[in-house]
Design an enzyme around this catalytic site. Structure first.
Site, mmCIF file in Angstrom:
data_model
loop_
_atom_site.group_PDB
_atom_site.id
_atom_site.type_symbol
_atom_site.label_atom_id
_atom_site.label_comp_id
_atom_site.label_asym_id
_atom_site.label_seq_id
_atom_site.Cartn_x
_atom_site.Cartn_y
_atom_site.Cartn_z
ATOM 1 N N LYS A 217 0.891 -1.233 -0.019
ATOM 2 C CA LYS A 217 0.002 -0.028 0.112
ATOM 3 C C LYS A 217 0.867 1.241 -0.183
ATOM 4 C CE LYS A 217 -0.963 2.517 3.017
ATOM 5 N NZ LYS A 217 -0.463 3.740 3.369
ATOM 6 N N THR A 242 2.638 6.386 4.142
ATOM 7 C CA THR A 242 3.713 5.028 4.483
ATOM 8 C C THR A 242 3.649 4.062 3.307
ATOM 9 O OG1 THR A 242 3.434 5.405 6.796
ATOM 10 C CG2 THR A 242 3.988 3.225 6.114
ATOM 11 N N GLU A 333 -0.834 9.940 -4.885
ATOM 12 C CA GLU A 333 -1.663 10.738 -4.843
ATOM 13 C C GLU A 333 -1.892 11.820 -5.860
ATOM 14 O OE1 GLU A 333 -1.747 10.310 -0.004
ATOM 15 O OE2 GLU A 333 -0.730 11.971 -0.833
ATOM 16 N N ASN A 472 -3.474 16.370 0.532
ATOM 17 C CA ASN A 472 -2.641 16.344 1.485
ATOM 18 C C ASN A 472 -2.918 17.860 2.451
ATOM 19 O OD1 ASN A 472 -0.400 14.149 1.763
ATOM 20 N ND2 ASN A 472 -0.780 14.637 -0.419
#
Length: 477
Positions: A217, A242, A333, A472
Site C-alpha cells: 500500500k 507510508t 496521490e 494532503n
C-alpha cells in the site's frame, strides 16, 4: 499605501488542470493456483477507520507446522521509527529470522505514541500469536512471539487497541486461502490508495514449481529508505502515507539468504520509487518463506551452499518486488504520469541510483511532468547537484563532465526517442514531438553521464498535481 499594492501577479497558467487517470484496471482477479501454498489470510473492519465497513485489519498466517517459516524485513531508517517497526525488528532479532504471522492495521500509524504505542504493538503481536497452531517441526525451539506487526495512517494518535484486539479474535472465522481472502487482506492495507495492490506469480527452480504473492500500500509520503532487520546476519547499509508491503512464498529459504535477497530486491524496487520525496516513520517490507511447496527432504535454498538456486530466487523476488513497487507510483496521490528515470554511465550503481533519486524528487521536474513541458534544464540541474563517489584510483570526488552528458525522452509506445541534449550540446527540439510524448501517461527520462563507469539504475516517479495538494491539505479532516 495598502499592502495589497505590493502584490506581484505571477504568470497565468497555460495548461488546463486535469484529473488523475482511472486506475481500476490495475486490480484484477488472479488464479488461485498462482498463490503460494500454506497461507491463510483475511481482511476485516475492526473500527480503526471511521467509515463503517471499510476494511482496516489484515491477518496473514503461515500454516505449515512441520517446518519453520523463515522471515525477513526491511524497515524505514527514519529517526522516528514507529512502534510496529521497533517491535517487529525485535521479534526477528530474538527469533533469528523466523516468524509465522503478520498483523496489519490501517487508519492509525501508531507512530510517535510513546510507551502506550509500544504496549499496543506488543498486544497485537500476542493476540495474533494465539491464532497460530503449535509448531511440530523437528528440532524447532519454542519461540515466545512469532508475529510481525504493521500500522499505517495518521501519525501521533493512539490505536483504538480494544477494537483491534477484538477484531483479531473475530478474524479467525474468515481466514481462507482463496483469491477473495488475499483481496480482503490487500484492501485492509489501504489508506488513500485508490485500489488494492495485489500480485502473484509462479516460478521454477531446479524443476520445482514455487509461487510468490504479495500486497503493498502507498500513495503519499512515499520515498522509502529501508534497510535490513537487525538480525545477526544482516548486512551493512547498501543505500539508503507510508509504504507497507508483505510478500509470501512457498519456497524454502534459509533466514540469512532470505534477508540477503530481500535487501537486494528492496534496493532495486521499493527504495527506487518516489511520489513526494517524504520518508515515512512506518515504511516496512516483510517476506515470509514457509517451504510448503518444497519436498520435505529438501534443503532450504542458501546463497553459500546453493548459489545457483539462490540467484534464481533473488532475481524472481527482485522482479516481483519491482512490479509491486510500481503500483504504488501509479497510484501516487493525484498522479497523472508514470515516469521511469534511467541513469547510466555512472561510476557505480549507487551513484546512478543517487542521481535518479534526485531527479525523481525534484519538485521542478515533477511539476514540469504535470505540465507536460520538456524542460530538460531542470533535469540537468538536478543531475549536477548530486556529489558522486570518490575515484578508486585518485581518491578525489568524481566530477561530471557537462560536455559528455546526454538526455533523451523515450516514449513507452516504442516509437522513436527524442534526444534533447547530446554530449552537452542542446538539440533543436521538435516541441510538437516532445509534447506528443509527454502527453502519454507512461514515458522514460534517460540520462547518460558520459562513460564515467558502468553504473546504471532506474527510479520510478510521478508528477505533482493540484490534486496532490488538495489531498494532503486536509488529510486529517
Amino acid at each position: 499605501m495598502s499592502s495589497s499594492s505590493h502584490v506581484v501577479k505571477r504568470l497565468a497558467s497555460t495548461f488546463t488542470q486535469r484529473p488523475a487517470p482511472p486506475k481500476g484496471h490495475l486490480h484484477f482477479p488472479q488464479p488461485s493456483s498462482t498463490f503460494p501454498k500454506g497461507y491463510v489470510l483475511t481482511g476485516i473492519h475492526a473500527g480503526v477507520k471511521k467509515v463503517a465497513g471499510r476494511l482496516d485489519l489484515a491477518v496473514i498466517l503461515s500454516t505449515p507446522d512441520d517446518r519453520p517459516t523463515a522471515a525477513a524485513a526491511c524497515f524505514t531508517r527514519n529517526a522516528f521509527k514507529a512502534a510496529p517497526v521497533l517491535v517487529s525488528n525485535e521479534v526477528l532479532k530474538r527469533n533469528g529470522g523466523y516468524a509465522r504471522g503478520v498483523i496489519v492495521n490501517s487508519g492509525c500509524a501508531n507512530a510517535v505514541t510513546g510507551k502506550q504505542g509500544m504496549e499496543d504493538a506488543w498486544a497485537m503481536v500476542r493476540e495474533t500469536d494465539a491464532l497460530l497452531p503449535p509448531s511440530t517441526s523437528a528440532g524447532s525451539e519454542k519461540l515466545e512471539h512469532e508475529t510481525l506487526v504493521m500500522s499505517t495512517g495518521v501519525i501521533g494518535q493512539n490505536l483504538p487497541i480494544s477494537k483491534i484486539l477484538s477484531g483479531i479474535q473475530q478474524s479467525k472465522s474468515s481466514l481462507s486461502s482463496d483469491f477473495s481472502a488475499w483481496e480482503r487482506a490487500a484492501k485492509a492495507f489501504m489508506t488513500t490508495d485508490t485500489f488494492p495492490k495485489l500480485r502473484s506469480r509462479v516460478f521454477t527452480i531446479g524443476g520445482m514449481e514455487y509461487r510468490l504473492a504479495g500486497m503493498d500500500k502507498g500513495a503519499g509520503m512515499i520515498h522509502p529508505d529501508m534497510g535490513p532487520a537487525d538480525t545477526s546476519f544482516s548486512t551493512p547499509k547498501q543505500l539508503h502515507a507510508t509504504l507497507l508491503g508483505c510478500i509470501m512464498t512457498d519456497a524454502a529459504v534459509t533466514p540469512r539468504s532470505l534477508q540477503s535477497a530481500l535487501t537486494y530486491a528492496v534496493d532495486r524496487s521499493f527504495n527506487s520509487i518516489s511520489v513526494d520525496g517524504d520518508m515515512s516513520t512506518n515504511d516496512s517490507i516483510y517476506l515470509l518463506a514457509n517451504g510448503a511447496a518444497a519436498p520435505q527432504s529438501s534443503v532450504p535454498i542458501d546463497e553459500e551452499t546453493d548459489p545457483e538456486s539462490y540467484e534464481i530466487f533473488k532475481k524472481e523476488l527482485t522482479d516481483f518486488a519491482a512490479d509491486l513497487a510500481k503500483l504504488v507510483v501509479r497510484d501516487g496521490e493525484g498522479a497523472t504520469k508514470f515516469v521511469t528515470v534511467t541513469v547510466k554511465g555512472a561510476p557505480s550503481y549507487r551513484d546512478a541510483h543517487s542521481v535518479a533519486s534526485r531527479i525523481s524528487t525534484s519538485a521542478l521536474v515533477k511539476t514540469a511532468l504535470y505540465g507536460e513541458d520538456a524542460n530538460w534544464g531542470r533535469i540537468l540541474a538536478a543531475t549536477g547537484s548530486v556529489p558522486l563517489s570518490p575515484s578508486s584510483t585518485t581518491g578525489e570526488p568524481t566530477a561530471i563532465d557537462p560536455t559528455k552528458v546526454s538526455v533523451t525522452i523515450v516514449p513507452a509506445d516504442g516509437t522513436t526517442p527524442l534526444p534533447v541534449l547530446v554530449n552537452g550540446e542542446p538539440e533543436k527540439v521538435d516541441e510538437d514531438r516532445a509534447k506528443e510524448i509527454m502527453t502519454q501517461e507512461d514515458f522514460e527520462l534517460l540520462v547518460d553521464l558520459g562513460g564515467l563507469g558502468d553504473g546504471e539504475a532506474q527510479y520510478w516517479t510521478c508528477d505533482f498535481s493540484y490534486e496532490y495538494v488538495s489531498i494532503n491539505g486536509d488529510y486529517r479532516s
